[in-house]
Design an enzyme around this catalytic site. Sequence first.
Site, PDB file in Angstrom:
ATOM      1  N   THR A  12       0.773  -1.130  -0.081  1.00  0.00           N
ATOM      2  CA  THR A  12       0.073  -0.047  -0.055  1.00  0.00           C
ATOM      3  C   THR A  12       0.963   1.085   0.004  1.00  0.00           C
ATOM      4  O   THR A  12       0.530   2.222  -0.680  1.00  0.00           O
ATOM      5  CB  THR A  12      -0.871  -0.020   1.198  1.00  0.00           C
ATOM      6  OG1 THR A  12      -1.885  -1.033   1.112  1.00  0.00           O
ATOM      7  CG2 THR A  12      -1.671   1.377   1.242  1.00  0.00           C
ATOM      8  N   SER A  61       1.766  -7.278  -0.532  1.00  0.00           N
ATOM      9  CA  SER A  61       2.433  -8.053   0.552  1.00  0.00           C
ATOM     10  C   SER A  61       2.056  -9.490   0.680  1.00  0.00           C
ATOM     11  O   SER A  61       2.603 -10.555   1.175  1.00  0.00           O
ATOM     12  CB  SER A  61       2.558  -7.558   1.761  1.00  0.00           C
ATOM     13  OG  SER A  61       1.333  -7.321   2.286  1.00  0.00           O
ATOM     14  N   THR A  95       1.132  -3.748   4.499  1.00  0.00           N
ATOM     15  CA  THR A  95       0.885  -4.222   5.791  1.00  0.00           C
ATOM     16  C   THR A  95       0.394  -5.497   5.975  1.00  0.00           C
ATOM     17  O   THR A  95       0.176  -6.132   7.261  1.00  0.00           O
ATOM     18  CB  THR A  95       0.110  -2.993   6.371  1.00  0.00           C
ATOM     19  OG1 THR A  95      -1.149  -3.015   5.687  1.00  0.00           O
ATOM     20  CG2 THR A  95       0.751  -1.606   6.608  1.00  0.00           C
TER      21      THR A  95
END
Length: 330
Positions: A12, A61, A95
Amino acid sequence: MKKVVLIGTGGTIASVGRHSRDLQDYGTLGKILDAPSLAARVPELAEVAEVVTIPYRAVPSTQLGFAEWRELVGIIHEQVAADPAIGGFVVTHGTASLEETAYFLSLTLKCAQPVVITGAQRPSSAISGDGPINILNAVRVAASDEARGMGALVLLNDEIQAAREVTKTSTFRMQTFRTPDFGVLGQADADSVNFYRRPVRKAAPDTEFDIAGLTGLPRVDVAYTHCDADGVAIDAYVAAGAKGIVTAGFAPGFVTPAMAKALEVAHAAGVVVAMSCRAGSGRVFRTTRIREAGFLVADNLNPQKARILLALALTRTSDPAEIARMFATY
């Protein structure tokens, strides 16, 4: 000023949305900045360190795992070997799995330089995006002498957290990364970086895990506990070749009778079983029932981190007593 290497992995923090209010669906656009482009948006970096960028990846991620972790460890070790004067490292990261990457690095890196993982809750194109200040503060922490000797660190929202202890607790809120049992290690404020405590569990570079030459980790799966849960998933994990199973049990670490029976069968077949819990806080203790079954406990590690430690432990030994020692050490 110290030299800090910034490695970009995507996420992000590097993503670009359709417009400034695109705070949730930006991932479908597929536009992610590389590390040089990301650093260029934070000109203030030049005021706090000599920043060198490495554009490693530009992906969400959810796509990262052991192969990328191994490469990150290799990149960091190569950089230190080429220039021992490097002051620290910053890894920008999505994250979703940030805490897992941070804990893996904290268990496997063999360099003394601080390594700080940071991310953002809002994309780089967002109004009031948090990425730039997180990057700036992560570089400041990485350049701090006080950050040495604490393993990998996580920096978001001005807060410095230990990789072993921190977890993501909210989908969209800015204060999502928390350390439930113990709180932050320190803060990166406007005037200075301040630490107030140090973790005592062993971490990089003083660990016994060496991934050099490994092509993969032993398969370790997480079995989630819920009312009426049976042993189907556990049986499937064993059939798939699991060498270890971590439970995400009811607090303080219990599972249903059907799951317990399936775990006993798995254990008898040579699978190492470690009991964790889904609560997100607190220790799992070795009850008489757990001890008699031959299961291990994950202490206060959450299931996703217990999985990483158990997989690394299995690269060293299959002795339950030794693995129990590792859970008590790391």
